[in-house]
Design a protein around this motif. Structure first.
Motif, PDB file in Angstrom:
ATOM      1  N   UNK A 279       0.836  -1.206   0.000  1.00 61.36           N
ATOM      2  CA  UNK A 279       0.000   0.000   0.000  1.00 61.36           C
ATOM      3  C   UNK A 279       0.869   1.254   0.000  1.00 61.36           C
ATOM      4  N   UNK A 280       1.936   1.214   0.775  1.00 60.48           N
ATOM      5  CA  UNK A 280       2.871   2.340   0.823  1.00 60.48           C
ATOM      6  C   UNK A 280       3.452   2.623  -0.558  1.00 60.48           C
ATOM      7  N   UNK A 281       3.849   1.569  -1.259  1.00 64.53           N
ATOM      8  CA  UNK A 281       4.434   1.747  -2.587  1.00 64.53           C
ATOM      9  C   UNK A 281       3.397   2.224  -3.600  1.00 64.53           C
ATOM     10  N   UNK A 282       2.152   1.809  -3.438  1.00 62.40           N
ATOM     11  CA  UNK A 282       1.104   2.309  -4.321  1.00 62.40           C
ATOM     12  C   UNK A 282       0.964   3.820  -4.176  1.00 62.40           C
ATOM     13  N   UNK A 283       0.876   4.310  -2.951  1.00 58.76           N
ATOM     14  CA  UNK A 283       0.728   5.739  -2.739  1.00 58.76           C
ATOM     15  C   UNK A 283       1.983   6.493  -3.136  1.00 58.76           C
ATOM     16  N   UNK A 284       3.131   5.864  -3.001  1.00 56.88           N
ATOM     17  CA  UNK A 284       4.385   6.521  -3.348  1.00 56.88           C
ATOM     18  C   UNK A 284       4.538   6.664  -4.859  1.00 56.88           C
TER      19      UNK A 284
ATOM     20  N   UNK B 219      -0.989   1.247 -10.137  1.00 55.15           N
ATOM     21  CA  UNK B 219      -2.022   0.289  -9.727  1.00 55.15           C
ATOM     22  C   UNK B 219      -1.537  -1.148  -9.598  1.00 55.15           C
ATOM     23  N   UNK B 220      -0.388  -1.506 -10.231  1.00 55.87           N
ATOM     24  CA  UNK B 220       0.066  -2.897 -10.131  1.00 55.87           C
ATOM     25  C   UNK B 220       0.424  -3.270  -8.691  1.00 55.87           C
ATOM     26  N   UNK B 221       0.659  -2.280  -7.820  1.00 55.33           N
ATOM     27  CA  UNK B 221       0.918  -2.590  -6.421  1.00 55.33           C
ATOM     28  C   UNK B 221      -0.334  -3.091  -5.709  1.00 55.33           C
ATOM     29  N   UNK B 222      -1.495  -2.890  -6.312  1.00 58.31           N
ATOM     30  CA  UNK B 222      -2.752  -3.330  -5.699  1.00 58.31           C
ATOM     31  C   UNK B 222      -3.219  -4.680  -6.227  1.00 58.31           C
ATOM     32  N   UNK B 223      -2.505  -5.239  -7.189  1.00 60.97           N
ATOM     33  CA  UNK B 223      -2.878  -6.553  -7.704  1.00 60.97           C
ATOM     34  C   UNK B 223      -2.684  -7.616  -6.625  1.00 60.97           C
ATOM     35  N   UNK B 224      -3.580  -8.584  -6.548  1.00 66.56           N
ATOM     36  CA  UNK B 224      -3.437  -9.625  -5.509  1.00 66.56           C
ATOM     37  C   UNK B 224      -2.176 -10.457  -5.737  1.00 66.56           C
ATOM     38  N   UNK B 225      -1.561 -10.880  -4.640  1.00 64.63           N
ATOM     39  CA  UNK B 225      -0.349 -11.703  -4.712  1.00 64.63           C
ATOM     40  C   UNK B 225      -0.501 -12.898  -3.772  1.00 64.63           C
ATOM     41  N   UNK B 226       0.328 -13.909  -4.011  1.00 62.36           N
ATOM     42  CA  UNK B 226       0.336 -15.108  -3.165  1.00 62.36           C
ATOM     43  C   UNK B 226       1.525 -15.118  -2.210  1.00 62.36           C
ATOM     44  N   UNK B 227       2.137 -13.977  -2.004  1.00 62.69           N
ATOM     45  CA  UNK B 227       3.331 -13.898  -1.172  1.00 62.69           C
ATOM     46  C   UNK B 227       3.012 -14.072   0.308  1.00 62.69           C
TER      47      UNK B 227
ATOM     48  N   UNK C 285      17.569 -12.592  15.956  1.00 58.63           N
ATOM     49  CA  UNK C 285      17.061 -11.792  14.843  1.00 58.63           C
ATOM     50  C   UNK C 285      17.582 -10.369  15.000  1.00 58.63           C
ATOM     51  N   UNK C 286      18.345  -9.940  14.020  1.00 59.73           N
ATOM     52  CA  UNK C 286      18.889  -8.583  14.003  1.00 59.73           C
ATOM     53  C   UNK C 286      18.253  -7.834  12.837  1.00 59.73           C
ATOM     54  N   UNK C 287      17.643  -6.691  13.111  1.00 64.01           N
ATOM     55  CA  UNK C 287      16.988  -5.881  12.086  1.00 64.01           C
ATOM     56  C   UNK C 287      17.727  -4.562  11.946  1.00 64.01           C
ATOM     57  N   UNK C 288      18.055  -4.198  10.695  1.00 64.58           N
ATOM     58  CA  UNK C 288      18.712  -2.926  10.423  1.00 64.58           C
ATOM     59  C   UNK C 288      17.962  -2.198   9.326  1.00 64.58           C
ATOM     60  N   UNK C 289      17.830  -0.876   9.490  1.00 62.04           N
ATOM     61  CA  UNK C 289      17.130  -0.066   8.497  1.00 62.04           C
ATOM     62  C   UNK C 289      17.656   1.355   8.573  1.00 62.04           C
ATOM     63  N   UNK C 290      17.672   2.038   7.442  1.00 60.55           N
ATOM     64  CA  UNK C 290      18.083   3.432   7.426  1.00 60.55           C
ATOM     65  C   UNK C 290      16.964   4.345   7.885  1.00 60.55           C
ATOM     66  N   UNK C 291      17.306   5.379   8.628  1.00 63.27           N
ATOM     67  CA  UNK C 291      16.278   6.306   9.101  1.00 63.27           C
ATOM     68  C   UNK C 291      15.596   7.027   7.952  1.00 63.27           C
ATOM     69  N   UNK C 292      16.318   7.168   6.807  1.00 61.99           N
ATOM     70  CA  UNK C 292      15.776   7.879   5.651  1.00 61.99           C
ATOM     71  C   UNK C 292      15.345   6.933   4.528  1.00 61.99           C
ATOM     72  N   UNK C 293      15.064   5.700   4.880  1.00 61.94           N
ATOM     73  CA  UNK C 293      14.615   4.717   3.893  1.00 61.94           C
ATOM     74  C   UNK C 293      13.194   5.073   3.458  1.00 61.94           C
ATOM     75  N   UNK C 294      13.036   5.460   2.197  1.00 57.50           N
ATOM     76  CA  UNK C 294      11.725   5.855   1.691  1.00 57.50           C
ATOM     77  C   UNK C 294      10.944   4.680   1.107  1.00 57.50           C
ATOM     78  N   UNK C 295      11.622   3.557   0.865  1.00 58.17           N
ATOM     79  CA  UNK C 295      10.952   2.389   0.297  1.00 58.17           C
ATOM     80  C   UNK C 295      10.417   1.461   1.384  1.00 58.17           C
TER      81      UNK C 295
END
Length: 274
Positions: free
Chosen positions: A179-184, A188-196, A212-222
């Motif tokens: 949903x985030x990528x659709x608005x970004x 419309x292909x971001x709204x297609x159903x997936x089996x993921x 479990x170690x999680x790393x992410x950038x503070x400015x990650x827009x994706x």
């Protein structure tokens, strides 16, 4: 040796082949059976390694615009900078790398549509093959972006496979990410159903002892930090062994950054101490 600047960006984007990156020991190409598809891998050994090394397996992201090879570079550097490690870059099903070689399977549209049960099973089976091949005493899975989602799905569907997992720039809440990528992008292909599969939906099945170690950038827009933090919070609520690192000022493509390698080394050392 640190990998900086333009050269790092070029490899990350797939504009150069890791086969030509002078950054550690030479690698060995291995073809794995997978569950239903043959997958390419490239393995690198530490300069000094035993008959039962620690195994690190790294998965690239969705890479919509370039053929990914940066997973090989990460593996190469991980082997060179740690003791008694075999590090393996795995080419996801359906992808062609910078050397023009292709893993079997369907690449998909790179819209979060290729984290399916079949893909997750292929990756998990390939890791199990590598674990047996190298007689590994412990296993750490590393994934970037879409690869992080797959790693999250692997530790959820096959909880006894890995001792540790590093999820870097993870779209861990897949529906919210799409949903985030659709608005970004207003695509419309971001709204297609997936089996993921979505890692967030599998937190109940992650083994509590898995690091479990999680790393992410503070400015990650994706994949903004909120996706990472929500996944971590849900794991913690279930007694999970999880930590989060938010890299200040960093964007989405951070897999080759020094803090990621430092986190991997710390995880490997913690496993040895345990």
């Amino acid at each position: 040796m640190k990998f900086r600047g333009l050269a790092a960006a070029l490899v990350l984007l797939g504009l150069t082949s890791s086969a030509h990156a002078q950054d550690g020991p030479p690698g060995e190409t291995i073809w794995l059976k997978g569950a239903t598809h043959r997958l390419k891998a490239r393995a690198y050994r530490s300069p000094a390694s035993s008959d039962h090394p620690q195994l690190v397996v790294v998965l690239h992201g969705d890479s919509p615009f370039r053929n990914p090879s940066y997973q090989y570079l990460f593996a190469r550097r991980a082997a060179a900078s740690n003791v008694d490690v075999v590090a393996v870059g795995l080419l996801r099903p359906g992808y062609t790398d910078g050397d023009g070689e292709t893993s079997d399977g369907e690449r998909g549209r790179t819209t979060g549509d290729n984290y399916t049960k079949d893909v997750v099973a292929d990756v998990a089976t390939a890791v199990d093959e590598l674990k047996a091949l190298f007689a590994a005493r412990s296993v750490v899975l590393v994934g970037h972006s879409g690869g992080a989602a797959i790693v999250g799905n692997v530790i959820g569907t096959t909880p006894n496979l890995a001792d540790g997992a590093m999820l870097v720039s993870c779209p861990c809440d897949l529906p919210a990410f799409r949903r985030h990528m659709f608005w970004k992008q207003w695509a419309p292909f971001w709204l297609l159903p997936v089996d993921s599969l979505s890692p967030l939906a599998l937190v109940d099945r992650v083994r509590p002892t898995t690091q479990v170690q999680l790393l992410v950038g503070s400015d990650d827009e994706l994949t903004p930090p909120r996706f990472t933090q929500l996944y971590a919070d849900m794991l913690k609520a279930r007694g999970g062994n999880v930590s989060v690192t938010i890299l200040p000022g960093q964007p989405h493509d951070i897999l080759l950054e020094p803090p990621v390698f430092a986190s991997l080394t710390a995880m490997l050392q913690k496993m040895e101490a345990r």
